[in-house]
Structure formats: structure tokens, C-alpha cells
Scaffold this motif. Structure first.
Motif, PDB file in Angstrom:
ATOM      1  N   LEU A 149       5.549  -5.004  -0.948  1.00  0.00           N
ATOM      2  CA  LEU A 149       4.659  -5.648  -1.926  1.00  0.00           C
ATOM      3  C   LEU A 149       3.561  -6.425  -1.198  1.00  0.00           C
TER       4      LEU A 149
ATOM      5  N   LEU B   2       0.479  -6.991  -3.433  1.00  0.00           N
ATOM      6  CA  LEU B   2       1.024  -7.083  -4.783  1.00  0.00           C
ATOM      7  C   LEU B   2       1.875  -8.337  -5.015  1.00  0.00           C
ATOM      8  N   ILE B   3       1.755  -9.315  -4.119  1.00  0.00           N
ATOM      9  CA  ILE B   3       2.466 -10.564  -4.430  1.00  0.00           C
ATOM     10  C   ILE B   3       1.463 -11.516  -5.081  1.00  0.00           C
TER      11      ILE B   3
ATOM     12  N   SER C   1       5.094 -10.567  -9.074  1.00  0.00           N
ATOM     13  CA  SER C   1       4.163  -9.468  -8.778  1.00  0.00           C
ATOM     14  C   SER C   1       3.693  -8.838 -10.092  1.00  0.00           C
TER      15      SER C   1
END
Ligand SMILES: CC(C)(COP(=O)(O)OP(=O)(O)OC[C@H]1O[C@@H](n2cnc3c(N)ncnc32)[C@H](O)[C@@H]1OP(=O)(O)O)[C@@H](O)C(=O)NCCC(=O)NCCS
Length: 169
Positions: A34, A39-40, A60
Motif C-alpha cells: 500500500l 495508498l496509505i 486506505s
């Protein structure tokens, strides 16, 4: 104990915590993927008096029927075994919800034990005709509304990002 937003130098400590709490590499690998994919949305850590990571919560993006409505998924949430039952999980979740609220995120999804998440205000997603991509765990799928109108007129698929589907079983 300190609760704060994750910074890059925390990565190794977070991975170590996740490997220990979940007894394997799955969650640590997920977070690494991630992070690599950007995507965090938000990571919150709990640290001990020496700066060691003793708790972690990651949020996320999740898509709603393929659309970005500023919803996020909380996963994973972990507190080191030695420090469980002292309110650290609770502090991580509340810090996450507060911060997401400040940044105008609309809702938070979670897959977990309703007995744990209901006191925060998470509601069964099925009440809103919302489901995740994993029908087998439908009863564990819950939603927390940050914006008053987040759940109005919304139903259907809440989908976690690709790294969640690429996890080894
Ligand atoms: C689940 C977990 C994050 C909870 O963290 P914690 O710091 O031990 O939890 P807290 O001390 O903040 O507990 C908050 C409240 O939930 C209750 N609680 C704790 N674990 C619970 C559980 N598994 N089920 C139901 N309630 C639970 C506590 O009694 C407490 O209630 P109170 O506010 O009335 O006192 C932690 O036990 C953990 O890391 N477990 C292993 C990994 C995991 O299962 N993660 C969640 C799924 S991703």
C-alpha cells in the motif's frame, strides 16, 4: 505512550509489530505494498516511552461502486500483545477518525468484530445495503459515517484496493 501520525522512519517498526501481532508476513507485506502504491491515506502509530512502535492503524482508500467518494478502509489495526487492553486500540481508532474528519473524509469501512467496533459508532454495512468484495465476511463489514450525508442514497459495492486482493491466503 504517544499517539501520532506515521512518518517514513516508522516503517520498519510498523512491519515488525504487524509480523508479531499477526504471526506472519501478510499484514506487513500488505502495508508495504500500500505504501509503495501511495495508498496509505493515513497511518497512526502508538509509541512507547523509548519511541518503539506498540500500535498501528492504517486507513486506505476504498471505492464505492467504482467511484472515489472520500471513503477509506481501516486495516489493519494492531496493538502489541504486551500492551493490549490498555485503551491503545481505542486511542488509535479515535485519532484516525478525528484526523480523517478534519480532512473532510466522508466514511470509514472496517472488517472486524462488531463487538469491538460498534462502541465507536460503526454500523453493520448491510443496514445500508453496502457490501465488500468478500461476501463470506459480510457480518464483519461495518461503516462509520464521518459526514452527515455520507450514507444517504448510497448502496452497493465498497471495494478495497488491489493489494488487499493480492494477499496470499
Ligand atoms: C483488537 C486490538 C487492536 C484491540 O486493541 P487494544 O488496545 O487491546 O484495545 P483497547 O484496550 O483499546 O480496547 C477498547 C475496548 O474494546 C474492548 N475490546 C478489546 N478487545 C476486544 C475484542 N477482541 N472484542 C471486543 N471488545 C474488545 C476493550 O475491553 C475496551 O472496552 P472498554 O472501552 O469498555 O474498556 C488488539 O487486541 C489487537 O491488536 N489484536 C490482534 C489483532 C487484531 O485482531 N486486530 C483487529 C483486526 S484487524
Amino acid at each position: 505512550m504517544l499517539i501520532r501520525v506515521e512518518i517514513p522512519v516508522d516503517a520498519a517498526g510498523i512491519a515488525k509489530l504487524l509480523r508479531k501481532v499477526f504471526a506472519g508476513n501478510r499484514e506487513a507485506d500488505l502495508i508495504q505494498q500500500l505504501r509503495e502504491d501511495g495508498l496509505i491515506t493515513l497511518g497512526v502509530v502508538a509509541t512507547d516511552d523509548y519511541g518503539g512502535i506498540i500500535g498501528y492503524a492504517a486507513f486506505s482508500p476504498v471505492m464505492v461502486n467504482g467511484e472515489d467518494r472520500l471513503w477509506v478502509g481501516l486495516a489493519p489495526l494492531a496493538v502489541s500483545e504486551k500492551h493490549q487492553g490498555k485503551g491503545i486500540g481505542k486511542a488509535l481508532v479515535y485519532e484516525g477518525l478525528d484526523t480523517l474528519n478534519e480532512f473532510s473524509y466522508a466514511a470509514v469501512a472496517v472488517l472486524g468484530d462488531p463487538a469491538y467496533y460498534a462502541p465507536f459508532g460503526f454500523k453493520p454495512a448491510a443496514e445500508f445495503n453496502l457490501h465488500s468484495q468478500w461476501p463470506d465476511v459480510a457480518s464483519a463489514f461495518q461503516i462509520y459515517s464521518l459526514a452527515d450525508d455520507a450514507l444517504v442514497g448510497v448502496s452497493g459495492l465498497v471495494e478495497y484496493s488491489a493489494p488487499f486482493d493480492q494477499l496470499p491466503a
